[in-house]
Every structure is written in structure tokens, then in C-alpha cells.
Design a protein around this motif. Structure first.
Motif, PDB file in Angstrom:
ATOM      1  N   ALA A 198       0.824  -1.215   0.000  1.00 24.87           N
ATOM      2  CA  ALA A 198       0.000   0.000   0.000  1.00 24.87           C
ATOM      3  C   ALA A 198       0.850   1.253   0.000  1.00 24.87           C
ATOM      4  CB  ALA A 198      -0.922  -0.002   1.212  1.00 24.87           C
ATOM      5  N   ASP A 199       2.144   1.075  -0.282  1.00 22.18           N
ATOM      6  CA  ASP A 199       3.034   2.236  -0.263  1.00 22.18           C
ATOM      7  C   ASP A 199       3.611   2.443  -1.657  1.00 22.18           C
ATOM      8  OD1 ASP A 199       4.328   4.343   0.933  1.00 22.18           O
ATOM      9  OD2 ASP A 199       6.053   3.151   1.568  1.00 22.18           O
TER      10      ASP A 199
ATOM     11  N   ARG B 175      10.707  -1.695   2.161  1.00 21.74           N
ATOM     12  CA  ARG B 175      10.059  -0.514   2.743  1.00 21.74           C
ATOM     13  C   ARG B 175      10.804  -0.072   4.012  1.00 21.74           C
ATOM     14  NH1 ARG B 175       3.711  -1.931   2.347  1.00 21.74           N
ATOM     15  NH2 ARG B 175       3.518   0.061   3.415  1.00 21.74           N
TER      16      ARG B 175
ATOM     17  N   ALA C  42       7.793  -7.571  13.211  1.00 22.77           N
ATOM     18  CA  ALA C  42       6.359  -7.277  13.334  1.00 22.77           C
ATOM     19  C   ALA C  42       5.900  -6.397  12.180  1.00 22.77           C
ATOM     20  CB  ALA C  42       6.081  -6.578  14.664  1.00 22.77           C
ATOM     21  N   LYS C  43       6.798  -5.451  11.797  1.00 18.25           N
ATOM     22  CA  LYS C  43       6.452  -4.591  10.660  1.00 18.25           C
ATOM     23  C   LYS C  43       6.295  -5.421   9.390  1.00 18.25           C
ATOM     24  CE  LYS C  43       8.636  -0.293  12.140  1.00 18.25           C
ATOM     25  NZ  LYS C  43       9.740   0.641  11.890  1.00 18.25           N
TER      26      LYS C  43
ATOM     27  N   TYR D 250       3.178  -7.235   9.440  1.00 19.30           N
ATOM     28  CA  TYR D 250       2.036  -6.385   9.104  1.00 19.30           C
ATOM     29  C   TYR D 250       1.921  -6.224   7.587  1.00 19.30           C
ATOM     30  CZ  TYR D 250      -0.597  -2.145   8.224  1.00 19.30           C
ATOM     31  OH  TYR D 250      -1.497  -1.255   7.725  1.00 19.30           O
TER      32      TYR D 250
ATOM     33  N   GLU E  17      -1.265  -8.209   7.047  1.00 21.40           N
ATOM     34  CA  GLU E  17      -2.387  -7.353   7.425  1.00 21.40           C
ATOM     35  C   GLU E  17      -2.659  -6.206   6.464  1.00 21.40           C
ATOM     36  OE1 GLU E  17      -2.718  -6.432  11.705  1.00 21.40           O
ATOM     37  OE2 GLU E  17      -0.914  -7.656  11.897  1.00 21.40           O
ATOM     38  N   GLU E  18      -1.585  -5.658   5.935  1.00 21.99           N
ATOM     39  CA  GLU E  18      -1.823  -4.472   5.108  1.00 21.99           C
ATOM     40  C   GLU E  18      -2.588  -4.849   3.833  1.00 21.99           C
ATOM     41  OE1 GLU E  18       0.949  -0.810   4.237  1.00 21.99           O
ATOM     42  OE2 GLU E  18       1.190  -2.290   2.650  1.00 21.99           O
TER      43      GLU E  18
ATOM     44  N   LYS F  19      -1.704   0.290  13.408  1.00 27.22           N
ATOM     45  CA  LYS F  19      -2.329  -0.750  12.593  1.00 27.22           C
ATOM     46  C   LYS F  19      -3.543  -1.386  13.284  1.00 27.22           C
ATOM     47  CE  LYS F  19       0.416  -4.781  13.933  1.00 27.22           C
ATOM     48  NZ  LYS F  19      -0.690  -5.588  14.423  1.00 27.22           N
TER      49      LYS F  19
ATOM     50  N   ALA G 148       0.675   4.567   4.811  1.00 30.15           N
ATOM     51  CA  ALA G 148       1.394   4.146   3.610  1.00 30.15           C
ATOM     52  C   ALA G 148       0.929   5.008   2.432  1.00 30.15           C
ATOM     53  CB  ALA G 148       1.130   2.673   3.337  1.00 30.15           C
ATOM     54  N   SER G 149       1.874   5.299   1.527  1.00 29.99           N
ATOM     55  CA  SER G 149       1.598   6.328   0.513  1.00 29.99           C
ATOM     56  C   SER G 149       0.389   6.032  -0.365  1.00 29.99           C
ATOM     57  CB  SER G 149       2.834   6.517  -0.360  1.00 29.99           C
ATOM     58  OG  SER G 149       3.118   5.307  -1.033  1.00 29.99           O
ATOM     59  N   THR G 150       0.123   4.767  -0.649  1.00 29.07           N
ATOM     60  CA  THR G 150      -1.027   4.485  -1.524  1.00 29.07           C
ATOM     61  C   THR G 150      -2.116   3.689  -0.791  1.00 29.07           C
ATOM     62  OG1 THR G 150       0.189   2.603  -2.405  1.00 29.07           O
ATOM     63  CG2 THR G 150       0.189   4.626  -3.719  1.00 29.07           C
ATOM     64  N   ASP G 151      -2.047   3.703   0.535  1.00 30.67           N
ATOM     65  CA  ASP G 151      -3.121   3.056   1.301  1.00 30.67           C
ATOM     66  C   ASP G 151      -4.414   3.844   1.033  1.00 30.67           C
ATOM     67  OD1 ASP G 151      -4.845   1.972   3.067  1.00 30.67           O
ATOM     68  OD2 ASP G 151      -3.641   2.305   4.871  1.00 30.67           O
TER      69      ASP G 151
END
Lengths: 353, 804
Positions: free
Chosen positions: A145-146, A165, A178-179, A182, A186-187, B575, B682-685
Motif C-alpha cells: 500500500a506504499d 520498505r 512485526a512490521k 504487518y 495485514e496491510e 495498525k 502508507a503512501s497508496t493506502d
């Protein structure tokens, strides 16, 4: 007694009837010209409301199709990248020197080529990172999502620590792990592509949307380290193996140390498994692309279906509309003709005094 | 045997010629007026003419022959019952026609069927419908291309266009409202002209009637005007007679409102509009009142016993009403409630002591005045109407006079016998005439006027008295012996005169074109206040005029703006959805994180209250807490009430615009969720964009109270934005459809009735052709009669008794 029918009362009745005939003719003419059963909400409020509902669904369908197509292209792009990665992996596993190494043949015929292989492998790792940093449009394909930030970078003190990232993929730090957890689990980056998009109490129902996020870290065999402290990620593995090989002596191919040798062979052994995991992801991507493709077909079918429904609600049966118009015109013409004779004669015209 | 003069028969022939000529003239008039609007065909009335009375000694062989024909007048052929039915239905047509015209004009603005072009994809079907859909389509694009400014611009453009369209619709509705106000005022002027014209025609017809002329053409004109009036309002037309003295009566026309109010306890819906030579006028304004202001002595009506000022009648000093009649006020200084002079102040009518400085009105400069003619006139709220007093052409107010039964009065009340006028407490006035009669009557043993009661030895009173020469009295039962006395009896004749007064019409007193137009201007449907439903119109919640559709559009705009604004601002979370501070640490309250979706736990609410972190209503104020704890606020209002600011208060369809901040650059919040350790999403979330996109699918609840605080508390609609928009049009479409059907039915019935009236009253060429032939033949026959008589007399005079 018969009611009197006077000149004026005949005129009034006639005028009214003529107006009505004219009105009906005009209305049926409008129907023929517009080709629509109703021309205002007042003509048929229930059907008009239904028609607007269907048109909204059609507009939504159009947005969903457009989004689906876009994601399909993105996945195609991703698929191509993964194809490249797979072929890169094959390049490594199919390399003669690498094969020979796996046989653990000391001072084999290709021993002098180990350094070169090492260079080639580190370069390959670089290439793979570049492939995984590919873009679709303005966004990085595998950035989850980034999408606006490059997902894979080289970090660490020696510049050989692969980061996703900003987080080292082979980290052992629980916070960093953990990141990565995620990102991996999860993301999401959801999209409404016609799966019954639903929000309940401000929360999106995950089953009603499509998660289009491609987390690069998931496509490279894994992240973190295994029980031996070796990276799970293929690029990190290739890079590390390449680095070890680069350290071999150029004449007899001896490893710089026993530890490195042991590490190389551990990694080489695990490389097969990691490659298999990458391939699994590749297949998964293929499956998702297939789903998007079939969804596009469904959306297109929906579009035709909706258009047909709208047509059924709004469009007139031309034959019926034209015959209605002809009949209305016939009535109107007749009314005009009758008017001419109604007003022509009276006893006055026959009087002779 | 009765005789006829030698030339008597010539008179017969001459009368016949006259009658036939007159008949031809009437026929000619009918033919000439075949196209005259409202002309009623006329007929010559004629009678057989007979002279002479019965002879004193009449022979049984006497034969009496009539002396020809006499035209006695011209009358109209008209069916009053059809007039009544036509006018009743005409008010239906007027009501539905005006309503449909209004609804059609609203639909011309709001109805989007076939508007916006029609392309195969159907993307341009509708305007608001399309732009709403387009906004969500643009959001869909942004969700895929999050973070890219050009996609944000697309969403902003779609929102901006939607705002412009909403504002344009609101402006069109507002313009239409203003036009309808103008048309309403023009119609009131038109109605007032009609009423004045009918009154003037009544006056002219009355004059003609007194002089024996039926004034048929004036009646036709009047009928036309009444027909036109009946389109504007339901009326009752009655024809009565008016005694003009000398045993002569003339016709009087009375037009009153047609009892249209469904509430049977209301009688203002029967108010008189035209009473013969008098008519009322519709008024939309009343004098501006000088409202009560402490310290301003002009604003108080009464004085209290202590000399203070008050408007409370109960606190006012009450004094007996004084008798102003010079003849009787010395003996009877007061007046009772019936206007009779009385001695005892306790019997008198009590009136409050007025404040001499009281000035009930304000003039146009805002100065108090007691003269109503100087007062500034202000519009009656809610387009209310007042019927003025009935006035004649010289502006004199109609006074209805009721003659009471003559009553016997005492000599004291007789005064000097001159008529008196007394203003009664209820605003009416009493004009009293007096008369006295004198009679010589047997002197009764009644003890009156100083006479003693005389009794016989048994103690029984005598019937009569004998007045002795010395002035003493003797009793007797024999009327023949009784003395005579002159007895004067006094009588008073009261005439109660009630002047016509203005009438404030109730909300539903009218029915017809005017009321429909009024309802278009006033009716709020579900937005009606509970007070107006209770006190003005029980069915107000189901009546929908322009304000209703304006408010529906406002409600839709408000809901769009509020939903987007609410979902586009807030504090960032980790989160898990818990709020974080600028160091990415979870903010703790009552020992736990605060979850954005789930909201505050009960313990957290209590903790906030305990910390004094509350809003003006005493409710926990989480935003204040988060701000204090370095929470990271993001986003802002996407829509505002003004393009120059971000102010989102009172957004409606007329002022909705994209906010100043959004117009300067991207403002849509992609997501509130930050990956662990991060202080930005996040940039495109695009999770929040999807939430915004989801607003288009979400069923919203629309409450009238959002716009009108005192409206019903139940929701008026539940559905998506687009459902709401369709709902507005469906309601409008249904109203149009029903009104159109009713108008069709009423109109057809009216045409049928008008044709029936025309069948009775209008000129028919065949009839008139027959009349022409009939009267021409009669004329010829009369001439033939004259020729015959001439020939007969010629024989008698010139050819009889002569020998050749």
C-alpha cells in the motif's frame, strides 16, 4: 325531451375533443421521436425510479470494470516481473558452476569460475531487486500500500542488507519482524470490483472487496531468518552466496573460510526450497490474474444485462409506438374533418323568405 | 253584446306587427351575439292583450275578444343549478390547474428523465444523478491511483461540479418561488378587481332593476366575472331580495366563500365577499403593531387603579360605562351590557380605563400612531390573507341593521322622545326611536301613580276606582261606575347596527387556484413544524410546495457534505486502529488504547469526564484529549458553506461548495492507519478513500429536524444519496401524476357542464332561423290582417248602401 345541442355547445364540445386529439397525437409523436416509454417522472414514477436505479448500477459497473481492467494490467505487469524473477532463479540453479558446487566437488573444473559466478550472482541479486522495483504507471508494483515509494533498497553497514520498505528482510529484530508481518499479512489495498462492496459500521467487509496489494516481501520466498540464522529471502540468499563466492580464491576456488563454505552450502541447499516458494507465489499471482479475468467477464455480462434491463424499462416497442401515433393522427385528422362539417350548415343556409 | 270600435281591429293588427318586429329584433340580437362570451340567449315575452272590465249588466250572449298581443319584456334562458355546479367544478379545475402548473415548473428544474444526453453507456442520464455517480467513479479511480494528484483533481472537479449543479437547482427553485410570489400577488389583485367589478355591476343592475330594466347584458357580464372568480376560489352564490321601500323589492346578489375548510368549527370559510352593492377585498398585509415595550407609554392599552400602565385586561381598572345621551344621562348616568341606561353603577357594563397615550400602530418611520391609515402595512406571515370589511363604491362600510322587537319602557327612559344612538360594548351600535301612546282607560285599582288600593269590607280589593271630586277614591267592581283616566304608554324601538369587520382567514378557508398557489408557497410537507400541524393545518405534513422541495434538496446537500466532511478528518492510528501520538506511540486512556472504530469504552468516557475533558454539553470531548496528547490530526472539511473558507456550518443546496483548503490542493485522507512505528499512512493506502466511496452505497437516515428544529422527529427517508435524489423526483412525479389525473377529470366535467350550460343558454342558429321564419310569417300575417280589415271597411264604407 331531447337536450338542445346549440351551435356554441357543439363548438365547445368539439373544441375540447379536438384539443384532446391534438394532445394525444403530440404525446404519441413524442414517444416515437424520443423512443422512450416515459419522458418524465410524472409519466411513470415507479418505472422512472427503477430506471435511474439501473442506470446507477450501470455507472457503478462501468467504474468497477475500469478498476478491474486497471488491476488486471497491474497483475499482468507483476506477472511479467515474476516471470523474470523465476527465470533469474533458473539462471542460478541452472548455472554449471553452481551445479558443480552443489556436488561439493573440491577443485572441480569450474573452481576458478567461482569468483566470476559470485560476481554474477550479486549482479543478479541487484537485477532482481530492480525487477521487483518495477512500476505500473506511477506506482511501484510490489510496494503493497506504499506504491509511491520504492519498495526494495540495499541498506546495512555494508550496503548488502536487502530492505523492504525500509525494513531489513532478513532482520531478527522482533519489532522489525512485526512490521514485515504487518506488510505481509495485514496491510491491504482494497478495491471495489463488483464483489458486493459493503461497509458495516465504518469497516469494510473484506469479502466484498479485492485486495490488490502486492507485497514484494511475500514474493521472494519469505522474510526474516531461519533457525540457522540464514535469510529466507531468495535475493538475500543469492546476494549472500554471490558475496561468499566472490571471496573464493580465483585460482583454486577455495572459500575464504570454513564458516563461509558451510554457510554457502547451507544457503545453496535452502535455495531450492526458497525458489519453490517463489514459484508458488508466481502461481498464486497467476490464479489471481485468472480471477480478475473471469471477473471482467462477469462485469461485462452484467453490463449487457443492465443495458438490456434499462432498454426494457425505457425503450418503446417501435411498432407499437408508431401504430399508436398513426392511430392518434388518424383520430386527429378525422376530428379536423368532422369539425369542418359540424360548423358548415344550419337551417339558416336553407331559408328562403 | 260588446262592441269593438270601427278601427279597433287595426290596433290588433298594429300590435301584432309591433310584436313581430320586436321578435325579429330579439332574434337579431341573439344572432349578433352568437360569439359573445357568456351571452345568454334572450326570448321575447308576450301576452294576449285584453281591455275593459266586466260590464255592470253583462249579457250572457256577450262575446269578448282579446285586443291583440302585447310584448311584456325580454327574458334570459338560463339554468341556475348548472351555474352552481359549473362554479363548484371550476374551483376544482382552478385548484388542480394552479397546482399542476407549479409542480410542472418544479419538475422542469428537478426532473432529469431524458436530460443530460443519452449515450450507450448511460453515463449521462440525469444531471445530479450523473454527477453524484461521477463523484464516486472518480473516487474509485483515486482508490486505484492513490497519492496521484491528477486523480485527486478529478475527484475535486466531480465534487465541484456536483456543488455547482446543486446550487444551480437551488437557485432555480428560489427564482421560481419568487415568480410564484409575484403571480400570487397578481392573482390577488385580479381577484380584488373581480370583486369590485361584480360589486359595481350589482350596483348598476340594482339601479336598472329599480327602474324596471332587467339589465340582461349586465347580468351576462356579471356571470362571466363570477365564473372567473370561481376558478380562483370556491364560492357560494345566492340571489336574495332587498326591500327598497314602498313595497318594492329588487334582487340582491350575495357571494360568500364556499365553506371549503374541512374543520367544521371554523366559520371564516363562509365569509361574505360580495353583498349587493358592497364587496370585500383580499389583503396580504396588516398594520404594523406597536409592540409592548417597558417604559414606552404608547404601547400600553389600559391603566391600573394605581395609575400604572398595563396590557393585561385583568389588571386594568374597570369603571362603569357612562351614558352619553344628554336626555337621559342625568337620571341614568350609566349603560348596561345591552346599551340600556341604568342608575346603579353595579348594573352597568364595566369598561377598562384606557391609556390616553396608547398608539397601537407604527408608521413607516417607526413612529407610534393611533391612526390606522398612517400605519405601515406589513405582510401577513405564511402568505395569510385577510378579508377587508365590506365597502361600497364610495368606500362606505356596510352596516347591517337588525330591527328588534318594540319594547315598553318607563317614562323616565323616554327622555325627550328624540332618537338616541349608543355604542354597545361589543362594537355594534344601537339606534333607538321612541314613541308614546295615550288612551282613556277605566281607572284600575292598581295602586299606581299615588292611587290607594281600595278594599271591600271582606278585605278583597276592588277592580276599579271612582275618583271623587275632592280627589279621594272609592272602590267599585262595576266598570260602568268606574272613572276614566288618560294613560300614556312609552315604547322604544331598537335598531342594532353591526358594521362589517375584517376577517382573518384560516389556513384552509380557500380552495381553488389561489389556495393552490398559496400552498405551493407555504407547504413544507414533512418539514412542517409540529406547531403548524397542530394549530394551522392537520394535513400540513402531507402537503408539499416549493419550500418542501427546496428543503429536500438542502437536506441532500447537507447530508453529502456532512458525511464526506466527517469521514475526511480525524487523528491517525496504528495498525490496530488505536490513536497514536507524534512519536508513533499508542495514546493511553484509562489504561488502554483508544480505538477509532469502536470508540470510547465506558471507563474511558468516565476518565475524560473526570479530567474535565468535556464539550459544551458536558459530553466527553475526545478530540480535545487527543490534541492535548499530541495526537496527529489529518484531513479537513471537503465541503463548506462558502468557497473562501472551510466553514461547514449550515450547509445547504444554495451554498454548498468545495472548501477553500480542498480547492488549494489535495485534502482527501487516504487512510488514518499508520504501519507500526510510522506516523504517516502508507503512501497508496486507500482504506479511507474506500470508506468515502462507500458513502455512495451507505443507507443514510434523513431527518426533517436537521433543517427544522420543531419538525417531526421521525426520519422522512432512509437510503443512499442517489436513492434520496430519486425519492425527491418520485414524490414530485407522483404528485404531478395524481394532480394531472384529477385535473383531467375535473376539466372534462367542467367542459361537460359548460356545454350543458351552453345547451340551455347559448344561441343556436337553427332556433334563431326558426324564430326568424316565425316572426317574419307573423309579420306577414299581421299585414294581411290589416289588408283584410281595410278591404272589409272599404266594403262597409264605400260599397255598402249605394246603388249604382
Amino acid at each position: 325531451m331531447i337536450a338542445r345541442t346549440t351551435t356554441l355547445s357543439s363548438m365547445k364540445t368539439y373544441r375540447y375533443n379536438l384539443q384532446r386529439s391534438g394532445y394525444y397525437m403530440n404525446r404519441s409523436m413524442n414517444t416515437v421521436q424520443t423512443g422512450r416509454i416515459f419522458n418524465s417522472f410524472a409519466d411513470d414514477p415507479a418505472t422512472a425510479a427503477l430506471s435511474f436505479q439501473k442506470r446507477r448500477a450501470l455507472l457503478r459497473n462501468s467504474a468497477q470494470r475500469s478498476l478491474n481492467t486497471s488491476i488486471q494490467y497491474k497483475y499482468q505487469q507483476a506477472w511479467k516481473a515474476m516471470d523474470q524473477i523465476e527465470s533469474n532463479l533458473d539462471t542460478v540453479s541452472g548455472n554449471a558452476t553452481f551445479k558443480e558446487l552443489l556436488l561439493k566437488a573440491e577443485n572441480g573444473p569450474t573452481a576458478s569460475a567461482r569468483t566470476a559466478l559470485g560476481k554474477s550472482m550479486t549482479a543478479l541479486a541487484e537485477n532482481m531487486v530492480q525487477t521487483m522495483n518495477g512500476r505500473y504507471g506511477e506506482n511501484f508494483l510490489f510496494a503493497g500500500a506504499d506504491g509511491l515509494n520504492v519498495p526494495f533498497t540495499w541498506g546495512g553497514t555494508d550496503g548488502r542488507d536487502l530492505c523492504y520498505r525500509g525494513v531489513p528482510v532478513s532482520t531478527t529484530d522482533p519489532d522489525e519482524l512485526a512490521k514485515l508481518d504487518y506488510f505481509s499479512k495485514e496491510e491491504v489495498k482494497n478495491a471495489d470490483i463488483g464483489l458486493g462492496f459493503d461497509i458495516n459500521g465504518g469497516k469494510i467487509e473484506s469479502s466484498s472487496v479485492f485486495n490488490q496489494a502486492l507485497q514484494g516481501v511475500d514474493f521472494l520466498g519469505g522474510y526474516g531468518v531461519d533457525e540457522d540464522g540464514d535469510p529466507k529471502n531468495v535475493i538475500a540468499m543469492i546476494d549472500r552466496m554471490g558475496t561468499i563466492l566472490k571471496g573464493c580464491t580465483s585460482d583454486d576456488g577455495k572459500f575464504a573460510s570454513d564458516a563461509e563454505e558451510a554457510e554457502f552450502f547451507r544457503l545453496a541447499e535452502k535455495f531450492e526450497g526458497a525458489s519453490a516458494r517463489v514459484k508458488d507465489k508466481y502461481i498464486e499471482l497467476d490464479t489471481k490474474s485468472g480471477f480478475l479475468s473471469s471477473n471482467a467477464t462477469i462485469l461485462e455480462a452484467n453490463q449487457y444485462n443492465l443495458q438490456e434491463q434499462i432498454s426494457g424499462l425505457e425503450d418503446v416497442d417501435e411498432a407499437l409506438a408508431i401504430s399508436d401515433f398513426i392511430f392518434a393522427k388518424y383520430t386527429y385528422d378525422t376530428a379536423l374533418k368532422v369539425g369542418n362539417s359540424v360548423l358548415s350548415q344550419s337551417l339558416m343556409d336553407y331559408m328562403k323568405l | 253584446m260588446s262592441k269593438i270600435g270601427t278601427f279597433g281591429s287595426f290596433t290588433q293588427a298594429r300590435l301584432a306587427i309591433y310584436a313581430a318586429q320586436l321578435g325579429l329584433s330579439v332574434t337579431g340580437n341573439n344572432i349578433s351575439n352568437v360569439n359573445t362570451l357568456g351571452y345568454t340567449r334572450q326570448r321575447l315575452d308576450q301576452e294576449s292583450f285584453r281591455t275593459g272590465g266586466a260590464d255592470r249588466y253583462q249579457s250572457s250572449f256577450d262575446v269578448r275578444v282579446g285586443n291583440g298581443v302585447l310584448p311584456t319584456g325580454v327574458s334570459q334562458l338560463r339554468d341556475p343549478y348548472l351555474d352552481i355546479r359549473f362554479r363548484n367544478d371550476n374551483s376544482n379545475v382552478g385548484a388542480m390547474d394552479a397546482k399542476l402548473t407549479g409542480l410542472d415548473r418544479i419538475a422542469a428544474i428537478l426532473d432529469e428523465v431524458g436530460k443530460g444526453g443519452d449515450v450507450p453507456e448511460g453515463e449521462e442520464f440525469g444531471i445530479i444523478a450523473y454527477h453524484l455517480g461521477n463523484l464516486f467513479k472518480a473516487l474509485s479511480g483515486l482508490s486505484d491511483n492513490t497519492g496521484q494528484q491528477d486523480y485527486d483533481v478529478q475527484v475535486r472537479s466531480a465534487a465541484d461540479t456536483l456543488c455547482q449543479v446543486l446550487r444551480s437547482y437551488a437557485s432555480n427553485l428560489s427564482e421560481m418561488y419568487d415568480d410564484t410570489v409575484k403571480a400570487y400577488n397578481q392573482n390577488i389583485t385580479q381577484i380584488n378587481n373581480l370583486l369590485s367589478n361584480i360589486r359595481d355591476l350589482n350596483t348598476a343592475i340594482r339601479k336598472s332593476d329599480i327602474h324596471g330594466d332587467k339589465a340582461l347584458e349586465l347580468r351576462d357580464q356579471r356571470n362571466n366575472l363570477i365564473d372567473e372568480l370561481s376558478k380562483y376560489m370556491k364560492i357560494d352564490v345566492t340571489y336574495t331580495t332587498e326591500d327598497i321601500g314602498a313595497g318594492k323589492t329588487v334582487e340582491k346578489l350575495i357571494i360568500s366563500l364556499g365553506n371549503a375548510n374541512p374543520d367544521s368549527s371554523v366559520h371564516t370559510d363562509e365569509s361574505i365577499l360580495v353583498d349587493g352593492r358592497y364587496c370585500a377585498q383580499l389583503m396580504t398585509a396588516t398594520p404594523k403593531l406597536n409592540e409592548e415595550k417597558p417604559g414606552d407609554k404608547t404601547t400600553f392599552q389600559y391603566m391600573t387603579e394605581t395609575g400604572d400602565l398595563t396590557n393585561n385586561l385583568e389588571q386594568a381598572q374597570m369603571l362603569p360605562k357612562e351614558n352619553t345621551d344628554e336626555a337621559t344621562k342625568a337620571d341614568f348616568p350609566y349603560i348596561d351590557a345591552q346599551g340600556n341606561p341604568v342608575k346603579d353603577p353595579d348594573d352597568a357594563y364595566k369598561v377598562p380605563v384606557p391609556n390616553p397615550d396608547y398608539k397601537p400602530y407604527l408608521d413607516k418611520n417607526g413612529n407610534p400612531t393611533a391612526d390606522i391609515d398612517e400605519a405601515e402595512m406589513i405582510d401577513i406571515p405564511n402568505f395569510g390573507l385577510r378579508l377587508s370589511e365590506l365597502r361600497d363604491e364610495y368606500d362606505r362600510v356596510l352596516e347591517s341593521v337588525v330591527k328588534m322587537e318594540e319594547r315598553e319602557i318607563s317614562k323616565d327612559l323616554f327622555g325627550n322622545g328624540e332618537p338616541t344612538t349608543v355604542l354597545l360594548p361589543d362594537g355594534t351600535s344601537k339606534y333607538t326611536t321612541y314613541r308614546a301612546t295615550q288612551q282613556r282607560l277605566l281607572m284600575k285599582n292598581d295602586g299606581l301613580n299615588g292611587k290607594p288600593i281600595m278594599k271591600d269590607p271582606d278585605g278583597n280589593p276592588f277592580k276599579y276606582l271612582i275618583k271623587n271630586a275632592d280627589g279621594s277614591y272609592t272602590g267599585t267592581n262595576n266598570w260602568k261606575e268606574a272613572s276614566r283616566e288618560v294613560v300614556t304608554t312609552y315604547y322604544a324601538q331598537d335598531y342594532i347596527t353591526t358594521p362589517s369587520t375584517p376577517v382573518d382567514l384560516d389556513d384552509n378557508d380557500l380552495y381553488g387556484a389561489l389556495q393552490s398557489q398559496r400552498e405551493l408557497l407555504t407547504e413544507n410537507g414533512e418539514f412542517s413544524t409540529l406547531d403548524s400541524i397542530k394549530n394551522l393545518d392537520e394535513s400540513a405534513a402531507s402537503k408539499r410546495g416549493i419550500p418542501y422541495f427546496q428543503k429536500m434538496l438542502d437536506l441532500l446537500a447537507e447530508k453529502i457534505a456532512t458525511s464526506f466532511n466527517e469521514n475526511n478528518q480525524g487523528y491517525l492510528t496504528n495498525k490496530d486502529g488505536n490513536y497514536i501520538d507524534k512519536d508513533a506511540k499508542e495514546i493511553q486512556l484509562a489504561g488502554a488504547g483508544i480505538n477509532r472504530e469502536r470508540g470510547l469504552t465506558e471507563a474511558q468516557k468516565q476518565a475524560l469526564i473526570a479530567d474535565g475533558c468535556v464539550d459544551a454539553d458536558g459530553n466527553p470531548d475526545l478530540d480535545r484529549f487527543l490534541e492535548a496528547k499530541d495526537g496527529i490530526f489529518t484531513g479537513g472539511n471537503l465541503f463548506s458553506n462558502n468557497g473562501d473558507t472551510d466553514d461547514a456550518t449550515g450547509i445547504n443546496a444554495s451554498n454548498i461548495t468545495i472548501s477553500a483548503s480542498w480547492s488549494r490542493g489535495p485534502l482527501i485522507v487516504n487512510s488514518f492507519l499508520c504501519p507500526n512505528g510510522d506516523t504517516k499512512p502508507a503512501s497508496t493506502d486507500s482504506s479511507n478513500i474506500l470508506v468515502l466511496q462507500g458513502l455512495g452505497e451507505q443507507k443514510m437516515v434523513y431527518y426533517p429536524q436537521t433543517l427544522v428544529g420543531d419538525a417531526q422527529s421521525e426520519p422522512l427517508f432512509t437510503g443512499t444519496f442517489e436513492d434520496m435524489w430519486t425519492n425527491i423526483n418520485t414524490i414530485l412525479g407522483n404528485d404531478q401524476m395524481i394532480t394531472s389525473t384529477l385535473l383531467d377529470n375535473y376539466y372534462e366535467k367542467t367542459v361537460e357542464l359548460d356545454s350543458s350550460r351552453a345547451s340551455v343558454s347559448s344561441v343556436d342558429f337553427n332556433d334563431e332561423a326558426m324564430n326568424l321564419m316565425q316572426y317574419a310569417k307573423s309579420y306577414n300575417a299581421a299585414c294581411r290582417l290589416m289588408t283584410t280589415l281595410d278591404s272589409v271597411l272599404d266594403k262597409l264604407i264605400n260599397g255598402t248602401g249605394l246603388t249604382t
